[in-house]
Motif scaffolding. Structure first.
Motif, PDB file in Angstrom:
ATOM      1  N   ASP A 613      25.328  -4.746  82.084  1.00 55.15           N
ATOM      2  CA  ASP A 613      26.163  -4.362  81.041  1.00 55.15           C
ATOM      3  C   ASP A 613      27.033  -5.404  80.557  1.00 55.15           C
ATOM      4  N   GLN A 614      27.478  -5.971  81.853  1.00 58.51           N
ATOM      5  CA  GLN A 614      28.438  -7.222  81.691  1.00 58.51           C
ATOM      6  C   GLN A 614      27.843  -8.504  82.508  1.00 58.51           C
ATOM      7  N   PRO A 615      27.027  -9.208  81.393  1.00 60.31           N
ATOM      8  CA  PRO A 615      26.279 -10.476  82.261  1.00 60.31           C
ATOM      9  C   PRO A 615      27.087 -11.286  82.486  1.00 60.31           C
ATOM     10  N   LEU A 616      28.624 -11.576  82.084  1.00 57.30           N
ATOM     11  CA  LEU A 616      29.383 -12.562  82.669  1.00 57.30           C
ATOM     12  C   LEU A 616      30.291 -12.054  83.912  1.00 57.30           C
ATOM     13  N   THR A 617      29.858 -12.828  84.889  1.00 58.75           N
ATOM     14  CA  THR A 617      30.947 -12.597  85.860  1.00 58.75           C
ATOM     15  C   THR A 617      31.611 -13.854  86.342  1.00 58.75           C
ATOM     16  N   TYR A 618      32.803 -13.514  86.339  1.00 56.02           N
ATOM     17  CA  TYR A 618      33.919 -14.749  86.307  1.00 56.02           C
ATOM     18  C   TYR A 618      34.362 -14.784  87.833  1.00 56.02           C
ATOM     19  N   GLY A 619      34.452 -16.098  88.200  1.00 58.15           N
ATOM     20  CA  GLY A 619      34.823 -16.808  89.417  1.00 58.15           C
ATOM     21  C   GLY A 619      36.135 -17.706  89.094  1.00 58.15           C
ATOM     22  N   PHE A 620      36.757 -18.179  90.424  1.00 51.67           N
ATOM     23  CA  PHE A 620      38.025 -18.925  90.125  1.00 51.67           C
ATOM     24  C   PHE A 620      37.931 -20.090  91.108  1.00 51.67           C
ATOM     25  N   SER A 621      38.215 -21.194  90.922  1.00 54.62           N
ATOM     26  CA  SER A 621      38.277 -22.077  91.951  1.00 54.62           C
ATOM     27  C   SER A 621      39.575 -23.171  91.619  1.00 54.62           C
ATOM     28  N   VAL A 622      39.896 -23.854  92.778  1.00 55.98           N
ATOM     29  CA  VAL A 622      41.222 -24.476  92.616  1.00 55.98           C
ATOM     30  C   VAL A 622      40.748 -25.944  93.494  1.00 55.98           C
ATOM     31  N   HIS A 623      40.806 -27.244  92.598  1.00 54.32           N
ATOM     32  CA  HIS A 623      40.427 -28.352  93.347  1.00 54.32           C
ATOM     33  C   HIS A 623      41.956 -29.054  93.613  1.00 54.32           C
ATOM     34  N   VAL A 624      42.083 -29.718  94.791  1.00 49.04           N
ATOM     35  CA  VAL A 624      43.235 -30.474  95.286  1.00 49.04           C
ATOM     36  C   VAL A 624      42.587 -31.856  95.487  1.00 49.04           C
ATOM     37  N   ALA A 625      43.442 -32.745  95.093  1.00 46.43           N
ATOM     38  CA  ALA A 625      42.964 -34.385  95.219  1.00 46.43           C
ATOM     39  C   ALA A 625      44.199 -35.104  95.662  1.00 46.43           C
ATOM     40  N   LYS A 626      44.019 -35.875  96.763  1.00 44.59           N
ATOM     41  CA  LYS A 626      45.111 -36.778  97.014  1.00 44.59           C
ATOM     42  C   LYS A 626      44.593 -38.161  96.547  1.00 44.59           C
ATOM     43  N   VAL A 627      45.089 -38.984  96.087  1.00 44.78           N
ATOM     44  CA  VAL A 627      44.670 -40.363  95.264  1.00 44.78           C
ATOM     45  C   VAL A 627      45.649 -41.473  96.135  1.00 44.78           C
ATOM     46  N   ARG A 628      45.200 -42.455  96.280  1.00 48.92           N
ATOM     47  CA  ARG A 628      45.974 -43.658  96.650  1.00 48.92           C
ATOM     48  C   ARG A 628      45.611 -44.684  95.676  1.00 48.92           C
ATOM     49  N   LEU A 629      46.981 -45.195  94.988  1.00 48.82           N
ATOM     50  CA  LEU A 629      46.891 -46.019  93.802  1.00 48.82           C
ATOM     51  C   LEU A 629      47.535 -47.193  94.186  1.00 48.82           C
ATOM     52  N   ASP A 630      46.826 -48.483  93.658  1.00 45.49           N
ATOM     53  CA  ASP A 630      47.419 -49.683  93.995  1.00 45.49           C
ATOM     54  C   ASP A 630      47.868 -49.937  92.505  1.00 45.49           C
ATOM     55  N   PRO A 631      49.361 -49.906  92.560  1.00 47.42           N
ATOM     56  CA  PRO A 631      50.119 -49.962  90.882  1.00 47.42           C
ATOM     57  C   PRO A 631      50.074 -51.348  90.404  1.00 47.42           C
ATOM     58  N   LYS A 632      49.571 -52.253  91.236  1.00 51.48           N
ATOM     59  CA  LYS A 632      49.459 -53.621  90.594  1.00 51.48           C
ATOM     60  C   LYS A 632      48.208 -53.600  89.565  1.00 51.48           C
ATOM     61  N   ARG A 762      42.652 -47.765  82.311  1.00 56.36           N
ATOM     62  CA  ARG A 762      43.154 -46.820  81.830  1.00 56.36           C
ATOM     63  C   ARG A 762      44.428 -46.370  82.697  1.00 56.36           C
ATOM     64  N   VAL A 763      44.148 -46.417  83.860  1.00 58.41           N
ATOM     65  CA  VAL A 763      45.116 -45.924  84.779  1.00 58.41           C
ATOM     66  C   VAL A 763      46.360 -47.101  84.862  1.00 58.41           C
ATOM     67  N   TYR A 764      46.163 -48.300  84.995  1.00 56.33           N
ATOM     68  CA  TYR A 764      46.786 -49.386  84.533  1.00 56.33           C
ATOM     69  C   TYR A 764      47.801 -49.426  83.369  1.00 56.33           C
ATOM     70  N   ASN A 765      47.146 -48.998  82.279  1.00 57.34           N
ATOM     71  CA  ASN A 765      47.715 -48.812  80.959  1.00 57.34           C
ATOM     72  C   ASN A 765      48.839 -47.657  81.161  1.00 57.34           C
ATOM     73  N   ALA A 766      48.583 -46.569  81.997  1.00 54.93           N
ATOM     74  CA  ALA A 766      49.588 -45.645  82.332  1.00 54.93           C
ATOM     75  C   ALA A 766      50.750 -46.045  83.199  1.00 54.93           C
ATOM     76  N   ILE A 767      50.444 -47.190  84.080  1.00 47.59           N
ATOM     77  CA  ILE A 767      51.394 -47.613  84.740  1.00 47.59           C
ATOM     78  C   ILE A 767      52.411 -48.642  83.974  1.00 47.59           C
ATOM     79  N   VAL A 768      51.837 -49.316  82.831  1.00 43.89           N
ATOM     80  CA  VAL A 768      52.316 -50.216  82.206  1.00 43.89           C
ATOM     81  C   VAL A 768      53.198 -49.099  81.267  1.00 43.89           C
ATOM     82  N   ALA A 769      52.725 -48.180  80.888  1.00 47.74           N
ATOM     83  CA  ALA A 769      53.514 -47.051  79.895  1.00 47.74           C
ATOM     84  C   ALA A 769      54.700 -46.704  80.751  1.00 47.74           C
ATOM     85  N   ALA A 770      54.839 -46.568  81.837  1.00 44.57           N
ATOM     86  CA  ALA A 770      55.593 -45.870  82.882  1.00 44.57           C
ATOM     87  C   ALA A 770      56.663 -46.685  83.173  1.00 44.57           C
ATOM     88  N   SER A 771      56.047 -47.967  83.162  1.00 45.90           N
ATOM     89  CA  SER A 771      57.286 -49.025  83.587  1.00 45.90           C
ATOM     90  C   SER A 771      58.024 -49.291  82.282  1.00 45.90           C
TER      91      SER A 771
END
Lengths: 777, 279
Positions: A613-632, A762-771
């Motif tokens: 009667d309800q073909p949609l069954t909903y689930g939920f997930s959470v993703h957690v990521a740790k990045v290491r960035l070279d700002p140069k 793109r990431v570098y462009n974000a770094i430039v925008a922040a600076s």
């Protein structure tokens, strides 16, 4: 059934792996038939052109057995058999081979058959196609520009469909919101890229009028319907076999023109015809996906409670509407509120035609495209309000006390209801399991480390009805037949587990057969994370019916009430555990023709078509990521990754984990690398795997998992979908980590990160925008 | 994705090979590891009438030292070079570059000569050759000639190899003792062609440095070397030396990275490599 995800119950090795890992899989290209010939599609290398003429005489003179063009197809005007169809679609479906006009690079124009593929490709070069180029649109903006010629008659302003979803008063609530943030997001055009491309071997027996095809598909019954209807062959004469399928990920969930044309060629030639899609074709002509731009605005009150969501969505659907419709464009508005309570809501969607490959579904199917803008903008809003990002989410997530929660939007005509789960607790679990923090580590080398997080709802099921039949043979072995297919998700094992445990037999006595339209009168196939929700529930209910029938027969034989009996290890036992001498094979022999309990049935079996009667069954997930960035440089790596999820009951935890980890790898690749790029004239620039990139082993960290289990009441087994949770919030988790690594306090710099994929540039462009903003007064 | 028909020959000497190339005409191609040519043939971007397989020619496999130079046979695989510990001490810059080339599988087939002859702007071996000002030896049925690398590398996917000619060896100077090397590259994924790569080597008297992926051919950084040497390798001279080197460059731009970004990456990598070899 008794199992829970935290235990090892159900954690059994896959029955199919011994065969697959030894290279004994039976994929389409493993099919070799007597007198078989080989075909090649001749595809348009023009993005938009009129076909003036096609001259195949040189190829035929040089030995081609057959060259088919659009005008050679007697069924050229027949319609596709579609399932669910959004009423807003202004037509524009593809033909089988282009007749007067081509609308994307890779569109099939002719099909040539020869003795082998090498010869076929040689001869294909002799086919002369005279094109008259037409103006081509490489972007939705160009296609919608004033005065642009229409790709199809009904596509006013080159818009193939326009619709919306709304409730409350989004305009008014937004105008009065204490805080408002708005950003533009772009999810790149991507392709599912299954290891096995599409392919078909078609065999036609003209004496019997029988068409048998071996295909790499997710939806064999839909293919059968199309073959029968378009080729005008009675459905019982059409058999579609999808034995082992090397991945589908949504791209093989409907019928394609190639499959019709190859089958027709086999009928004309009276010889089996094989066509195997190569990777070059796969990137051009298998449906693409994603390709969605979202302008999203959120408003909240002074404390951070969301008051309004507004979005304007533009999907780049390509040159045609594929026969699967506009599902991803429908899912984005249905899911963009992503588990948050939002009282006022307005989303407008335009599906815009361009001279590119048609789009269809790809793992997650609109859900990654919805989670990306929403989860990135929640972070921006948190900074704007001055809350931490977790607190803002916790404040707005649907909580157990809100359940069942009717969101107010619909998907495929069904209300989107969140009926079970504990989203705030799962978010908390993700945080506590991952060491997530909102502070940024600056290493002595200057590298910066930061965490990012994102949530996502997943709809599983969607398409109603799935069938199963369970049969006990004379020796007590059990056969499960299913209307599903498998592309490697483990159905042959999971279904056997469900049957074995429900019936009371050992797992090694149960065999599962699926992927063949001859097995069952009806089926749907594997897509929309419905393998457990529909396929396993059908097996479960058919097995329950068989168990009841078996015990009823046993009661007659043992002269007791069936309720006093049970089945243990294939043998009937008394309630008190005492064994009887009666095993399932004996009962089966009694029931069969000639047996003492024969009542007009050929075997001891039961079947069930599961409907919800309800073909949609909903689930939920959470993703957690740790990045290491070279700002140069903007280069970064993913140092740690955790997926917290609630799959409901886990039938086989090992398979569940494999699905989630595989999904996360797909999601990370989609976030970092994958993009089908076109130039402004509609030429595909990323035509090989040197340029269309996916994640490979060195780029992917070990994926950690955190499980939580709540049981949905939408289906008897209490399962949720699991195939897509791993992919849905991957991109926003990583984008949020990068935005934080660059500047954890301010906003504005993150804008380049809202266009996927997250290329280092793109990431570098974000770094430039922040600076820059740092230097600004 | 099937190649057009071609003839296939497997000579056992260089003389045989060049005789075959001469007799088969301009449409014949030598093939070694096939890591670039075979995909191009499968896509029918290359349709050679004949292939002359040079991997079974003993003269073209392995290396020898003549004076203070190493001569490496063109058909020596990248994997064999990488596994050669003796060579590593003689050509440390090449040794530093090799692990960046593709993957184990491609290095097992791919050859040093194949990479040089294919001349991809981002290729690591071409970059090392440019940095060390290597020479190459070409032979045809008409004779043999030796070219400086800058005369050999003419453009993206373009070299000085004439029809009928075979690249038979590459000649690199043996590193003096105490030499310091640095090889750095930035690629989208492990094993992909680099967006930008830098190779640098410094001995007592001499600095070699080149940047790849930035232009059609690897750029030997003459101005940088000159300025930096004149400044006696002082760290303060880095930035101006790098800036003046990259000033006039018109960088490549493709689907993976734009030109300005490539130039920026080149500056970052040059500085890192110079720091590594001088500090």
């Amino acid at each position: 059934m008794s199992s829970d995800a935290s235990s090892d119950s159900g954690r059994v090795l896959r029955k199919e792996d011994a065969r697959l890992l030894r290279g004994r899989g039976k994929y389409v290209d493993n099919i070799h038939l007597d007198r078989m010939v080989h075909g090649v599609f001749i595809r348009s290398q023009k993005a938009h052109a009129r076909i003036i003429g096609i001259d195949a005489s040189a190829a035929l003179d040089a030995g081609a057995f057959l060259v088919l063009t659009g005008n050679d197809l007697p069924f050229a005007d027949k319609p596709w058999v579609t399932r669910y169809w959004h009423e807003a679609i202004r037509n524009g479906l593809p033909g089988f081979l282009a007749r007067d006009r081509v609308r994307y690079v890779g569109e099939p124009v002719a099909f040539l058959v020869a003795s082998d593929r090498y010869v076929a490709e040689d001869l294909a070069e002799l086919v002369q196609i005279d094109f008259e180029p037409l103006p081509a649109f490489g972007t939705t903006k160009a296609a919608m520009a004033l005065g642009a010629p229409r790709l199809h008659d009904g596509w006013i302003d080159n818009v193939a469909a326009v619709f919306g979803q709304a409730y409350g008063d989004a305009e008014g609530a937004m105008a009065h919101a204490a805080h408002r943030v708005a950003r533009q997001f772009s999810f790149a055009r991507q392709t599912p890229l299954a290891m096995e491309g599409r392919g078909i071997v078609a065999q036609f027996d003209s004496d019997r009028n029988d068409l048998t095809v071996w295909m790499s598909t997710q939806a064999h019954y839909n293919v059968r319907q199309n073959l029968a209807s378009i080729l005008d062959i009675p459905e019982y004469h059409v058999r579609v076999i999808a034995d082992d399928v090397g991945g589908g990920f949504g791209a093989k969930s409907r019928c394609y023109p190639e499959e019709i044309v190859v089958s027709h060629a086999a009928r004309l030639l009276q010889r089996p015809v094989k066509w195997i899609e190569d990777r070059f074709e796969n990137l051009q002509a298998t449906t693409h996906s994603r390709a969605i731009d979202v302008a999203l605005e959120l408003g909240c009150d002074a404390e951070g409670s969301l008051v309004a969501l507004k979005a304007d969505i533009v999907t780049d659907v390509g040159g045609y509407i594929h026969n699967s419709g506009i599902m991803t464009s429908e899912i984005v508005p249905a899911h963009i509120s992503n588990g948050y309570k939002i009282p006022n809501f307005k989303v407008d969607v335009r599906c815009v035609g361009t001279n590119k490959t048609p789009i269809a579904t790809y793992r997650g199917a609109g859900q990654p495209e919805a989670a990306f803008p929403m989860e990135c903008l929640m972070e921006v809003l948190a900074k704007e309000v001055g809350l931490d990002a977790i607190a803002l989410r916790q404040r707005n997530l649907v909580a157990p006390a809100d359940l069942p929660y009717r969101t107010g939007v619909k998907l495929a005509g069904l209300p989107v209801d969140l009926e079970s789960g504990d989203f705030p607790k799962l978010l908390q679990l993700a945080v506590s399991s991952s060491r997530y923090t909102e502070s940024v580590d600056i290493l002595p080398s200057g590298l910066r480390e930061a965490w990012g997080l994102a949530c996502g709802i997943e709809a599983g099921g969607l398409v109603n009805f799935e069938s199963a039949l369970v049969r006990i043979d004379m020796t007590g072995n059990v056969l499960v037949l299913s209307g599903m297919t498998t592309q490697g998700q483990g159905q042959p094992t999971t279904y056997a587990q469900v049957c074995a445990e429900t019936l009371g037999v050992s797992l090694d006595r149960v065999q599962v057969r699926l992927g063949d339209t001859q097995l069952m009168p009806f089926g749907r196939g594997a897509f929309a994370s419905r393998g457990a929700i529909f396929g396993a529930n059908a097996v479960y209910l058919a097995t329950l019916a068989l168990r009841e029938k078996t015990l009823q027969k046993a009661g007659i034989l043992l002269q007791c009430e069936p309720s006093e009996l049970t089945i243990v290890n294939g043998v009937v036992a008394r309630e008190d555990g005492a064994e009887t001498a009666l095993d399932l094979g004996q009962i089966a022999r009694m029931v069969m023709p000639g047996g003492a309990l024969f009542e007009g049935e050929g075997a001891l079996e039961a079947q069930h078509v599961y409907k919800s009667d309800q073909p949609l069954t909903y689930g939920f997930s959470v993703h957690v990521a740790k990045v290491r960035l070279d700002p140069k440089t903007g280069f970064f790596s993913i140092q740690d990754y955790l997926v917290a999820h609630d799959v409901g009951r886990s039938l086989n935890p090992m398979i569940v984990e494999g699905q989630v980890v595989g999904g996360a790898v797909d999601g990370i690749g989609g976030a970092l690398f994958s993009e089908l790029m076109y130039d402004e004239h509609g030429q595909l620039l990323t035509g090989s795997l040197a340029d269309y990139l996916v994640a490979t082993a060195p780029e992917v960290p070990r994926i950690r998992l955190a499980h939580m289990e709540t049981r949905p009441q939408t289906n008897p087994l209490g399962v949720r979908g699991v195939g897509e949770a791993g992919v849905i919030p991957a991109a926003p988790a990583i984008a949020n980590a990068l935005a934080r690594a660059i500047d954890s306090r301010r906003i504005g710099h993150e804008i380049p990160l809202f266009t996927l994929p997250l290329k280092p540039e793109r990431v570098y462009n974000a770094i430039v925008a922040a600076s820059r903003s740092e230097r600004a007064p | 994705m099937k190649p057009a028909a071609f003839e296939f020959f497997m000579p056992h000497t260089v003389d045989e090979a060049v005789a075959l190339l001469a007799s088969l005409g301009d449409d014949a191609r030598p093939i070694a590891g096939g890591q670039s040519l075979v995909p191009a043939m499968n896509l029918r971007l290359a349709t050679p009438s004949a292939l002359v397989d040079i991997t079974r020619i003993p003269e073209l496999v392995g290396w020898r030292q003549i004076g203070d130079h190493i001569h490496i046979g063109a058909a020596t695989t990248q994997a064999n070079l990488m596994g050669d510990t003796e060579l590593r001490t003689k050509l440390p810059l090449l040794a530093a570059a090799l692990p960046n080339i593709g993957h184990v599988q491609t290095r097992s087939r791919g050859t040093i000569g194949g990479s040089l002859a294919h001349a991809d702007p981002s290729a690591e071996i071409g970059l090392v050759a440019a940095a060390l000002e290597a020479s190459v030896v070409l032979r045809s049925s008409r004779g043999q000639r030796r070219l400086a690398i800058k005369e050999f590398q003419l453009g993206g996917l373009m070299t000085a190899i004439e029809p009928g000619e075979l690249l038979i060896e590459i000649i690199l100077p043996v590193a003096s003792s105490g030499v310091r090397c640095s090889f750095r590259e930035l690629a989208r994924r492990h094993g992909d062609f680099a967006l930008v790569a830098v190779a640098a080597q410094k001995s007592q008297q001499r600095l070699n440095v080149a940047v790849g992926g930035l232009e059609e051919t690897p750029r030997l950084c003459r101005m940088l070397i000159e300025k930096f040497t004149a400044a006696n390798f002082a760290a303060e001279a880095f930035d101006t030396a790098i800036a003046s080197e990259l000033e006039g460059v018109d960088p490549l731009s493709d689907v993976h990275a734009g030109g300005d970004y490539r130039r920026h990456l080149a500056a970052v990598l040059l500085k890192e490599c110079l720091l590594e070899v001088t500090q």
